[in-house]
Design a protein around this motif. Structure first.
Motif, PDB file in Angstrom:
ATOM      1  N   ASP A 897     -44.133 -11.946 -26.094  1.00 18.07           N
ATOM      2  CA  ASP A 897     -42.881 -12.519 -26.594  1.00 18.07           C
ATOM      3  C   ASP A 897     -43.044 -13.991 -26.976  1.00 18.07           C
ATOM      4  O   ASP A 897     -43.974 -14.679 -26.534  1.00 18.07           O
ATOM      5  N   GLU A 898     -42.100 -14.468 -27.788  1.00 16.48           N
ATOM      6  CA  GLU A 898     -42.108 -15.878 -28.166  1.00 16.48           C
ATOM      7  C   GLU A 898     -41.892 -16.751 -26.930  1.00 16.48           C
ATOM      8  O   GLU A 898     -41.387 -16.302 -25.895  1.00 16.48           O
ATOM      9  N   ALA A 899     -42.304 -18.011 -27.043  1.00 17.27           N
ATOM     10  CA  ALA A 899     -42.220 -18.915 -25.897  1.00 17.27           C
ATOM     11  C   ALA A 899     -41.771 -20.294 -26.339  1.00 17.27           C
ATOM     12  O   ALA A 899     -42.139 -20.766 -27.418  1.00 17.27           O
ATOM     13  N   THR A 900     -40.958 -20.924 -25.495  1.00 15.16           N
ATOM     14  CA  THR A 900     -40.548 -22.312 -25.681  1.00 15.16           C
ATOM     15  C   THR A 900     -40.850 -23.057 -24.388  1.00 15.16           C
ATOM     16  O   THR A 900     -40.388 -22.659 -23.318  1.00 15.16           O
ATOM     17  N   VAL A 901     -41.630 -24.129 -24.496  1.00 12.67           N
ATOM     18  CA  VAL A 901     -42.107 -24.836 -23.308  1.00 12.67           C
ATOM     19  C   VAL A 901     -41.895 -26.332 -23.491  1.00 12.67           C
ATOM     20  O   VAL A 901     -42.222 -26.883 -24.557  1.00 12.67           O
ATOM     21  N   PHE A 902     -41.365 -26.977 -22.458  1.00 14.86           N
ATOM     22  CA  PHE A 902     -41.221 -28.432 -22.461  1.00 14.86           C
ATOM     23  C   PHE A 902     -41.950 -29.016 -21.248  1.00 14.86           C
ATOM     24  O   PHE A 902     -41.844 -28.497 -20.134  1.00 14.86           O
ATOM     25  N   ASP A 903     -42.687 -30.109 -21.487  1.00 15.45           N
ATOM     26  CA  ASP A 903     -43.369 -30.853 -20.433  1.00 15.45           C
ATOM     27  C   ASP A 903     -42.891 -32.305 -20.486  1.00 15.45           C
ATOM     28  O   ASP A 903     -42.491 -32.802 -21.554  1.00 15.45           O
ATOM     29  N   ALA A 904     -42.944 -32.986 -19.355  1.00 14.30           N
ATOM     30  CA  ALA A 904     -42.510 -34.384 -19.326  1.00 14.30           C
ATOM     31  C   ALA A 904     -43.258 -35.133 -18.232  1.00 14.30           C
ATOM     32  O   ALA A 904     -43.692 -34.547 -17.233  1.00 14.30           O
TER      33      ALA A 904
END
Length: 950
Positions: A897-904
């Motif tokens: 499946d598609e993925a959306t990832v945020f890092d900070a």
């Protein structure tokens, strides 16, 4: 004693030389310190690097006056005159807001500005590592344009550029200080398991396209260069410590730790040394995908299915036809002919599977990775000529996914290099050796733990008997299956009990696939290469020549390769030359390269590359590039010499001597078959697999129809015409444009690749007797070889092989990428990139072929950062998104499946301690995602780190 005195003299001869020590600082126009700036004595090798406060100490044997050259990425180089030994240097560098002047080496094997690179190149610097929100710099590579990661384990990530890659990315090369750190046995890069420590990274360069013309056959779809810091220029003690937690729904919350230390010292201008140690430990992402492995045809099947084969369940691969069990019981005297007749009427004509064990029960899910390296650096004449001895060691635990899932437990790999290099040349030789430690195959662990408490024959016999009894008692088929499994599972070893653990320990210590699962590996790789640049001897153009030689020594003791009793030696070599010439007031740069490679089993071939780069504009800030190259990839040692029983099939390489060397004696389980072969067993070899087999698709069609219409079923059979594997070739076209407008820099790339003789796998079904042929006649007599092969298929007297071969279908891929970086006011910086990738081929021409593109069609990445948000504070936030895509591999096929990832992350400089404190988090939204079908879903990771630099 003399040797001791000689060593001491070499080590401490600095005391006999007079030295000049220069101290100072480097700042920007806003009076902020610039860490990591290079300070070098012009014309000499003496150099230093500024610390976190922008301060430096440089020692040189040269007496004043002399000139210092001070440089840093993003700033104009400044020259400072030193007139006395007591002079303190306070340099101020002016911003130079262009990335086009950064120096890269890998694209042409010579230093050049990135604007002049003939091909697409991505770069990660020390500054990028500091601002990265990823737990390690290697994880941070995922934010580069063109990069897509395949994550098999928390500590094992494989880089994918321009597609056609699984975890075992044999089309991608990775060099650490010039050494290929791929596994000698497996032929692919093991992530950063034996790579480079984060505090020792000088630079990272990535060429995402074909690079065969300069780097050989393995650099087919990309190459990564990691270069470590020199102890001559980066001295002192550095250290880091990271601590945090990982969070995943399946695994819960677990601790994570990573720490390392680097020690480097230049004893004098002639001798320097360094050592690195790093260690990481944590809990892996649990792999808990319990869907049936045949996701395409059996969507939604669960454990209630009688022939269930879960993705992350092992041991349920043992499967047999229930009606065929009755024949075995009759032959063994367990039932009478009358009972056999009843069994034949009641038992269904389809397979059932044994009850397996979950992956989480067959591994402790712990990941560990320790890396140790040290190097000695000699400059006999105090100039650019240098002799380097380097040793690297990597060991630990991780999970690798290939044809099966493997727990690399106590895996150990080491490399040793001797290199001579100077301004215009290098000559190096190194060898790599590895030890599988206590690694094991999870599939065979499940199979053979099951067999520890009950043999397959006994289990299936009890299942069949209980099914018949339940049916006679009035049970429905579903009820009969449930009752039969309950009876057959009586005595099953339960995970967590001492009995299970004892059986588990016996199995993973045993390398015999019939009873154990241990992976044995003592393979080695020997490599040497050299390069010379004639630029100081030839003036009309820059000309380089070079070459390489490589030998593999494969030794799996017969467990993976057909090397039982003797090691397999395999050799290959290559030579190349390159010419570069500038025209039109140095605005037009031509590069031409050609390489010839030869391996012992294949004809040699040439890989040419032609490229043009034109720099337009008054400041030459608009740079257009075009390149064309052909490349080829030799089949790997796996493609040629593997002979690996993975349970559902035997992986078999196609080298002619491998076909003769692979042999297997198998039982004949039917009376008709025993009459044909004249005994209860028969021996086959690799020639049977390649030259006497049916296609897997036609064998499956035959099985579905044979019970009702054997004549029609036989008409569907097709002989497999599988050719021996040959080199794969590519024609690569690329256009690109790099530019800069004030604070905005950008890079646009388009490519088109044409692959021929694409290397892939094909499954075949080999009858243990008879001759495979198209549409054999089932009504012919028992002496007809075609009819005999039908009997073998009908009675299950077959062996499934997965063969390595080439498809005759032309495969094409194309892609587009665009990235830009914008410097905003008040030290803010915004960057973003987009990639489009797709492939095309005519499936109808080769229905059994899988390309394994395994790459999203659309990917978007973006980040915003500020290294000096306010005094000593910096931060960065990055995000990436990709569309869903189909995953194809020898382990499992399906959809990701598609993925959306945020890092900070936020960081704080502590000048007095010369350190940086960072607090970061990955996947902060907690949306778990997958990059490898069969591997665990990736959760969130939180960490705090402290890095101390001298």
């Amino acid at each position: 004693m003399r040797i001791y005195h000689l060593f001491v003299t070499l080590l401490f001869c600095a005391v006999t030389f007079a030295q000049t020590t220069i101290t100072g600082s480097v700042k920007d126009s806003k009076n902020e310190p610039i860490p990591g700036a290079n300070v070098k004595v012009a014309g000499e090798s003496a150099a230093a690097v500024t610390d976190a406060d922008g301060k430096f100490t440089l020692k040189t044997s040269k007496k004043p006056p002399f000139t210092l050259e001070i440089s840093s990425i993003g700033f104009a180089t400044q020259k400072v005159q030193v007139t006395s030994a007591s002079q303190k240097v306070d340099a101020v560098l002016q911003n130079e807001d262009t990335r086009l002047d950064e120096i890269v080496i890998s694209a042409s094997r010579t230093p050049e500005r990135i604007r002049e690179s003939p091909v697409t190149i991505e770069r990660m610097t020390v500054k990028d590592i500091k601002r990265s929100a990823s737990p390690t710099f290697y994880d941070g590579l995922e934010n580069l344009k063109e990069v897509h990661m395949n994550t098999s384990s928390m500590s094992f990530k494989s880089i994918n550029t321009r597609g056609f890659a699984t975890v075992a990315n044999t089309r991608f090369m990775q060099l650490v200080d010039g050494m290929d750190n791929s596994s000698p046995l497996l032929n692919f890069v093991l992530g950063n398991l034996i790579g480079i420590s984060e505090i020792d990274v000088q630079s990272v360069e990535l060429l995402p396209g074909a690079s065969s013309a300069l780097y050989g056959a393995n650099a087919f779809n990309g190459i990564l260069f990691m270069t470590s810091k020199s102890p001559f220029t980066s001295q002192g003690v550095s250290a880091y410590v990271k601590y945090g937690q990982t969070s995943q729904r399946a695994a819960g919350t677990n601790e994570y730790a990573d720490y390392g230390v680097r020690v480097a010292h230049a004893f004098n201008k002639n001798f320097a040394a360094k050592a690195n140690f790093s260690f990481m430990t944590g809990t892996d992402w649990f792999a808990t995908d319990y869907r049936d492995i045949d996701l395409v045809n059996n969507v939604g099947l669960d454990r209630s299915f009688h022939n269930y084969n879960g993705i992350n369940v092992y041991g349920d691969e043992a499967s047999t036809n229930l009606r065929g069990v009755a024949t075995g019981l009759l032959n063994a005297g367990a039932i009478t002919p009358a009972q056999f007749s009843v069994f034949q009427q009641i038992l269904p004509n389809y397979n059932v599977s044994r009850t397996g064990y979950n992956e989480v029960d067959l591994t402790d899910n712990k990941v560990k990775n320790a890396k140790v390296d040290f190097s000695l650096h000699f400059k006999p004449w105090g100039d650019d000529n240098e002799i380097i001895w380097q040793s690297k060691f990597g060991f630990g635990n991780t999970v690798y996914q290939g044809a099966n899932r493997y727990y690399l437990n106590g895996f150990f790999m080491q490399q040793h290099k001797l290199e001579f290099k100077g301004k215009n040349y290098f000559v190096r030789g190194y060898f790599t050796t590895e030890d599988g430690g206590n690694s094991y195959d999870m599939l065979f662990t499940g199979l053979n733990v099951n067999r520890q408490w009950k043999s397959d024959a006994q289990w299936f016999g009890q299942y069949a008997g209980a099914y018949v009894q339940s049916t006679l008692a009035g049970a429905t088929p579903a009820q009969a299956h449930a009752a039969a499994r309950g009876v057959a599972d009586t005595g099953r070893l339960i995970p967590g009990t001492p009995e299970f653990q004892a059986a588990f320990n016996r199995v993973i210590a045993d390398p015999n696939v019939l009873t154990g699962s241990r992976l044995v590996d003592d393979s080695k790789l020997y490599h040497s290469d050299a390069n010379y640049n004639f630029k100081d001897l030839v003036k009309f153009a820059e000309i380089q020549v070079g070459g390489s030689f490589r030998m593999y020594e494969l030794n799996s003791l017969g467990r993976i390769y057909t090397d039982k009793g003797t090691d397999i030696l395999y050799r290959e070599y290559g030579i190349y030359t390159q010419i570069q010439k500038k025209f039109m007031d140095d605005r037009l740069k031509f590069t031409g390269s050609i390489r010839y490679d030869k391996s012992q089993n294949f004809d040699g071939d040439y890989s040419p590359r032609l490229s043009l780069v034109y720099s337009a504009g008054e400041q030459r800030n608009h740079n257009f590039r075009a390149s064309f190259q052909t490349g080829f990839r030799n089949p790997t040692t796996q493609d040629q010499y593997i002979g690996f029983n993975v349970g559902s099939a035997v992986l078999l390489g196609s080298a002619p001597d491998n076909l003769d060397r692979y042999t297997e004696t198998l039982p004949i389980t039917s009376a008709s078959g025993q009459a044909i072969v004249g005994g209860t067993s028969t021996t086959i070899n690799g020639n049977n697999a390649y030259f006497n087999s049916y296609t897997a698709a036609s064998a499956a069609q035959f099985a579905a129809l044979a019970g009702t219409d054997p004549v029609a079923a036989s008409a569907l059979l097709r002989r497999a015409n599988v050719s021996l594997v040959q080199p794969e070739t590519v024609k690569a076209f690329e256009l690109g444009y790099r530019g800069q407008i004030k604070n905005l820099s950008y890079d646009i790339t388009g490519y088109y690749n044409i692959y021929n003789d694409f290397i892939g796998n094909v499954n075949v079904v080999t009858p243990l007797y008879g001759v495979a042929q198209d549409a054999p006649n089932p009504l012919a007599g028992p002496t007809d070889t075609g009819a005999q092969s039908i009997d073998a298929l009908a009675t299950g007297n077959t062996r499934v092989f997965q063969l390595y071969t080439n498809t005759g279908v032309e495969v094409r891929s194309l892609g587009f990428g665009a990235g830009f970086n914008y410097r905003l006011p008040k030290n803010f910086e915004f960057s973003a990139n987009y990639n489009f990738a797709e492939f095309d081929y005519d499936q109808d021409q080769d229905p059994g072929f899988e390309a394994g593109f395994n790459t999203p069609k659309h990917r978007v990445k973006a980040s915003i950062s500020n290294d000096n948000l306010f005094k000593n504070f910096g931060f960065s936030i990055s995000g990436r998104w990709n569309t869903g895509y189909r995953w194809e591999s020898t382990f499992v096929d399906g959809w990701i499946d598609e993925a959306t990832v945020f890092d900070a992350q936020i960081n704080y400089n502590i000048p007095k301690l010369k350190s940086v404190l960072k607090i970061g988090a990955t996947n902060i939204l907690g949306n778990e995602y997958q990059q490898v079908l069969g591997a665990g879903f990736i959760g969130s990771q939180y960490f705090a780190s402290l890095t101390i630099n001298p």
